[in-house]
Design a protein around this motif. Structure first.
Motif: not given
Length: 278
Positions: A229-253
Motif C-alpha cells: 500500500m503506497a502512492a505510485f511514485e518513484r520514491r516508493k520503489r515499486h519496481v525493485p519490489f516487483l522484481r523481488g516479488f517475481a523471484r518469490v512468486a516463481d516458487t509459490m504459484p
C-alpha cells in the motif's frame, strides 16, 4: 541506530528538554490523505490528550477530508504562501510569514514534516531561538530524483540542518540516508516508527469483491496475498519490489500481489484504486 516507540528527551543548547513542554507546533507542506499526514495526526492527537497546546501550519490545497477529521483542540493555521512546487517568490513570502507566526505562537517545540515545510519551517525557526526544532523524515527526498534536483535538495537540507536539534526518521534506513549524505551526524538522528492500530488488521473480514480484486474465479480457494500500500511514485520503489516479488512468486504459484495506491507513476494508468498480479 535503532527504532524506539517514542522520543522523550532531546537536547537544546546543552540542556535537557523533556516531553513536559506544553506548546508544540507542527508544519506540513500539504494536508493530504497520506502516510506523513496520518503519522503527524496521531502525534498531535496524543499531545492534545496529554494536555499540551498544539498548533498545525499547513500549505495550499488541503484535502477536504480533514475538515471533519482533525483532533479537537488543535489550532490550525492555513499558510496560503506555502505550496508544494518550488516557487522562489512564494517561498520567500512563506518564510517571512512563518517567522511572524512563530513569534505569535511562541512554541516550545517546532516539528516540521515533508520537504518544503521542513526547509522553510526550520529556516524560519531563527525567529524563536529558544524553541527545540525537530524534523520528521518520512521519506528521503534527495533519492530517486534527477541529479539537479538531488543537488538542490542536499544544499537546502544541509542549510536547514543548522537550525535542527534532532532528526526523527520513520525507519533506520531513512535516518541512515541523512547521515550518509552528510546532512547530519549519527547522534542527532533517532528512529521512531509510525504508530498505528494493527489490531483491526489481524482478523479482518474479506471485502465483498475480493474475488474480483484478486482475479479469482468462483469456486476457487482464496490464495495467499501480499499487499503493498503506497502512492505510485518513484520514491516508493515499486519496481525493485516487483522484481523481488517475481523471484518469490516463481516458487509459490498460489501467491497473489495486491497493489493499493493513489496517484500515478510511469508504470500505471488511471486514478486511485487497486490492482492485482499473480
Amino acid at each position: 541506530m535503532t527504532c524506539s516507540p517514542k522520543l522523550a528527551v532531546i537536547e537544546k543548547g546543552g540542556s535537557r528538554f523533556s516531553r513536559d513542554a506544553n506548546a508544540y507546533l507542527h508544519l506540513l507542506t500539504r494536508l493530504l490523505r497520506a502516510g506523513s499526514e496520518e503519522n503527524t495526526l496521531e502525534t498531535r492527537r496524543w499531545q492534545i490528550a496529554q494536555g499540551h497546546r498544539v498548533s498545525l501550519i499547513y500549505g495550499a490545497a488541503p484535502e477536504p477530508f480533514w475538515e471533519d477529521h482533525l483532533p479537537r483542540g488543535l489550532t490550525r493555521v492555513f499558510l496560503l504562501e506555502m505550496m508544494h512546487p518550488i516557487h522562489p517568490v512564494q517561498d520567500m513570502r512563506a518564510l517571512i510569514r512563518l517567522r511572524r507566526i512563530y513569534r505569535q505562537l511562541n512554541p516550545d517545540v517546532i516539528h516540521t514534516h515533508q520537504s518544503k515545510a521542513g526547509i522553510l519551517g526550520r529556516l524560519a525557526a531563527r525567529a524563536v531561538p529558544d524553541a527545540v526544532v525537530a524534523h520528521g523524515s518520512h521519506i528521503v527526498p534527495f533519492e530517486g530524483v534527477a541529479p539537479a534536483k538531488r543537488a538542490l535538495y542536499l544544499v537546502a537540507e544541509r542549510l536547514a540542518a543548522r537550525q535542527t536539534d534532532v532528526f526523527i526518521g520513520v525507519s533506520e534506513t531513512v535516518g541512515r540516508a541523512y547521515v550518509t549524505a552528510g546532512i547530519t551526524r549519527r547522534g542527532r538522528v533517532h528512529c521512531v516508527r509510525s504508530g498505528m492500530d494493527i489490531a483491526r488488521f489481524r482478523n479482518p473480514a474479506l471485502p465483498a469483491d475480493w474475488r474480483s480484486l484478486l482475479g479469482v474465479a468462483r469456486g476457487n480457494a482464496r490464495p495467499r496475498v501480499v499487499l503493498m500500500m503506497a502512492a505510485f511514485e518513484r520514491r516508493k520503489r515499486h519496481v525493485p519490489f516487483l522484481r523481488g516479488f517475481a523471484r518469490v512468486a516463481d516458487t509459490m504459484p498460489d501467491l497473489k500481489l495486491l497493489l493499493a495506491r493513489a496517484g500515478r507513476s510511469a508504470h500505471s494508468r488511471g486514478g486511485g484504486g487497486a490492482g492485482s498480479a499473480g
